[in-house]
Design an enzyme around this catalytic site. Structure first.
Site, PDB file in Angstrom:
ATOM      1  N   ASP A 263      40.507  37.931  46.029  1.00 32.09           N
ATOM      2  CA  ASP A 263      39.833  37.192  44.945  1.00 32.09           C
ATOM      3  C   ASP A 263      40.917  36.624  44.036  1.00 32.09           C
ATOM      4  OD1 ASP A 263      38.514  36.430  42.632  1.00 32.09           O
ATOM      5  OD2 ASP A 263      37.105  38.128  42.682  1.00 32.09           O
ATOM      6  N   HIS A 264      41.043  35.313  44.043  1.00 27.02           N
ATOM      7  CA  HIS A 264      42.151  34.687  43.325  1.00 27.02           C
ATOM      8  C   HIS A 264      41.981  34.768  41.806  1.00 27.02           C
ATOM      9  CE1 HIS A 264      45.831  32.687  43.169  1.00 27.02           C
ATOM     10  NE2 HIS A 264      45.565  31.549  43.775  1.00 27.02           N
ATOM     11  N   ARG A 265      40.794  35.183  41.335  1.00 25.75           N
ATOM     12  CA  ARG A 265      40.638  35.377  39.887  1.00 25.75           C
ATOM     13  C   ARG A 265      41.382  36.625  39.446  1.00 25.75           C
ATOM     14  NH1 ARG A 265      34.289  35.856  39.709  1.00 25.75           N
ATOM     15  NH2 ARG A 265      34.894  37.243  41.415  1.00 25.75           N
TER      16      ARG A 265
ATOM     17  N   ILE B 268      43.794  38.367  41.733  1.00 23.68           N
ATOM     18  CA  ILE B 268      45.080  38.562  42.421  1.00 23.68           C
ATOM     19  C   ILE B 268      45.748  37.206  42.595  1.00 23.68           C
ATOM     20  CG2 ILE B 268      46.093  39.254  44.634  1.00 23.68           C
ATOM     21  CD1 ILE B 268      43.475  41.167  44.707  1.00 23.68           C
TER      22      ILE B 268
END
Ligand code: CAO
Length: 450
Positions: free
Chosen positions: A422-424, A426
């Site tokens: 999850d780029h939010r 990591i």
């Protein structure tokens, strides 16, 4: 006292031969006064024909697609509690033997579900008898509302949608010109209940066009196979996770040559205990080691989306392919179990998953998931994060390939790994560090607490 009331097409201005685009009632339906019975649509306007009285529909004398003009008999309603003054206005519906010779319409003995098609309906009949009762037509407006501006539906359908709390802007119209009909609203409600409809307000800053409706049978033979219950449930969660979580997938390769030798050395010991020692248990152990080193991967966003909930336990979800679809049972406390205990538990949960015997609680509380397709094949794929987790490891099939060791090419067993995160939560650098660390754990299995 009951009376049979003929409902005829009222004064609709200068129009004649207007198509019936909706038949809203059927014989046997109970209707309220002013309830719409039909919808008519000319080139310029859409209007409804309501019943002036409450009662039970005895006959519907038109079919979808018929054309009608002012004065045409369309429905017969058996009115309840007709007051004396009203009785004077109402007439009994014609009995078959009373019908004028010109009227050859068959009158069924009992009200049929689908009435016989009336003949000569487009021919202008005699003016309405004084005994017939009419309500003025309810126009939808001077012209149709174009699809795309606001939902194109009749007042009755709008009312029906309102009763069900359906926002017609979300419903695709299947009738001519994209008009929404009752079946569209019902279909929409079903799709919401099964989770296959798009979210009400995506909140994502974009709206997607509807998926095309295709009649596949136009192109060849087909058959329908209903989705399993698990497919329907997991499908909606996968869709939600895919749309709501900004995924990044980082791929890497782990050299598992030495690990494979170690695994084969221990395979017999596992077999003695009744289970196989597959690469998956080592992947569970390597994941635990990486989660310990990178705690933000062992976390979930809280409901506000402003805090990370860091977990101090290590429960790993394992995607299991079952005849009814995908399920993800969770193996708890993987940091406290050795590879043999994990292999035994893996066999147990995957068997029970395939037999449909897992309890809901056994599929809850996971920190991180592994989806292993290594037993099947592939070189990489994009696993979908199992929310509220923030990362998932996908595993493809190991294969032997020549690897350059600085001096020569050597045959090495390389295991493809795909980490979606999850780029939010990591960032890319940590994503790459996590998967590299996990690969190094597999490459140096002695370093792991197996
Ligand atoms: N590379 C090479 N071989 C592998 C391997 C890999 N990465 N992973 C497993 N294998 C081998 C095993 O060693 C085993 O070999 P043998 O038959 O010679 O002993 C064989 O492949 C079959 O393994 P398996 O699949 O039965 O066992 P597993 O422990 O690897 O996996 C389970 C168990 C339950 C995860 C698996 O059976 C399964 O259901 N996988 C599908 C998961 C899935 O559907 N993911 C997609 C989710 S998104 O739709």
């Amino acid at each position: 006292m009951t009376k049979q009331i003929e409902i005829k097409v009222p004064d609709i201005g200068d129009f004649s031969d207007i198509p019936v685009i909706e038949v809203l009632v059927a014989a046997g339906d109970v209707v309220d006064a002013e309830q719409s019975l039909l919808t008519l649509e000319s080139d310029k306007a859409t209007m409804e024909v309501p019943t002036p009285v409450a009662g039970t529909v005895k006959q519907v004398r038109v079919l979808l697609g018929d054309t009608v003009s002012e004065g045409d008999l369309v429905v017969i309603v058996e009115a309840e509690d007709v007051a004396e003054s009203q009785e004077a206005e109402s007439v009994e519906a014609e009995k078959p033997e009373d019908k004028p010779a010109s009227d050859t319409r068959p009158a069924p003995a009992t009200a049929p579900a689908i009435p016989p098609r009336p003949q000569a309906l487009s021919a202008r009949p005699a003016p309405p008898s004084t005994g017939s009762r009419q309500s003025p037509p309810v126009p939808m407006g001077a012209g149709r509302t174009l699809p795309g501006k606001s939902p194109y539906a009749s007042p009755a359908i709008r009312r029906f949608a309102r009763e069900l709390g359906v926002d017609l802007a979300r419903v695709n119209g299947s009738s001519r010109g994209g008009r929404i009909i009752r079946e569209d609203v019902i279909g929409f409600v079903k799709s919401v209940m099964t989770g296959s409809a798009a979210p009400a307000s995506s909140g994502l800053g974009f709206e997607l066009p509807p998926l095309p409706k295709v009649n596949f049978s136009r192109y060849g033979d087909i058959e329908l196979e209903p989705l399993s219950k698990i497919q329907k449930i997991s499908g909606s969660y996968l869709h939600r996770n895919w749309v709501r979580i900004p995924h990044v997938t980082q791929n890497d390769l782990a050299d598992t040559t030495d690990l494979e030798a170690f695994r084969k050395d221990n395979a017999a010991k596992a077999m003695e205990q009744g289970f196989k020692l597959t690469p998956l248990v080592f992947l569970i152990k390597a994941s635990v080691a990486a989660l310990k080193k990178f705690p933000t991967f062992n976390a979930s966003l809280d409901e506000s989306g402003e805090n990370l909930v860091l977990k101090k336990y290590f429960h790993i979800g394992i995607a299991v392919d079952t005849p009814n679809g995908l399920v993800v049972p969770v193996i708890r406390d993987c940091d406290q179990k050795d590879i043999f205990e994990l292999a035994a538990e893996l066999l147990d949960i995957s068997q029970r998953a395939r037999d449909g015997k897992l309890k809901p609680v056994e599929m809850q509380g996971g920190c991180f998931s592994i989806s292993s397709l290594g037993g099947i094949g592939g070189t990489s794929f994009t696993p979908i994060i199992n929310a509220p987790e923030v990362a998932i490891l996908g595993v493809s099939r190991a294969s032997v390939s020549p690897q350059w060791d600085g001096e020569a090419f050597k045959p090495r067993t390389m295991l493809p790994l795909s980490l979606s995160y999850d780029h939010r939560v990591i960032d890319g650098a940590n994503g790459a560090r996590f998967i590299r660390y996990l690969a190094e754990c597999l490459e140096n299995h002695e370093s792991m607490d197996l």
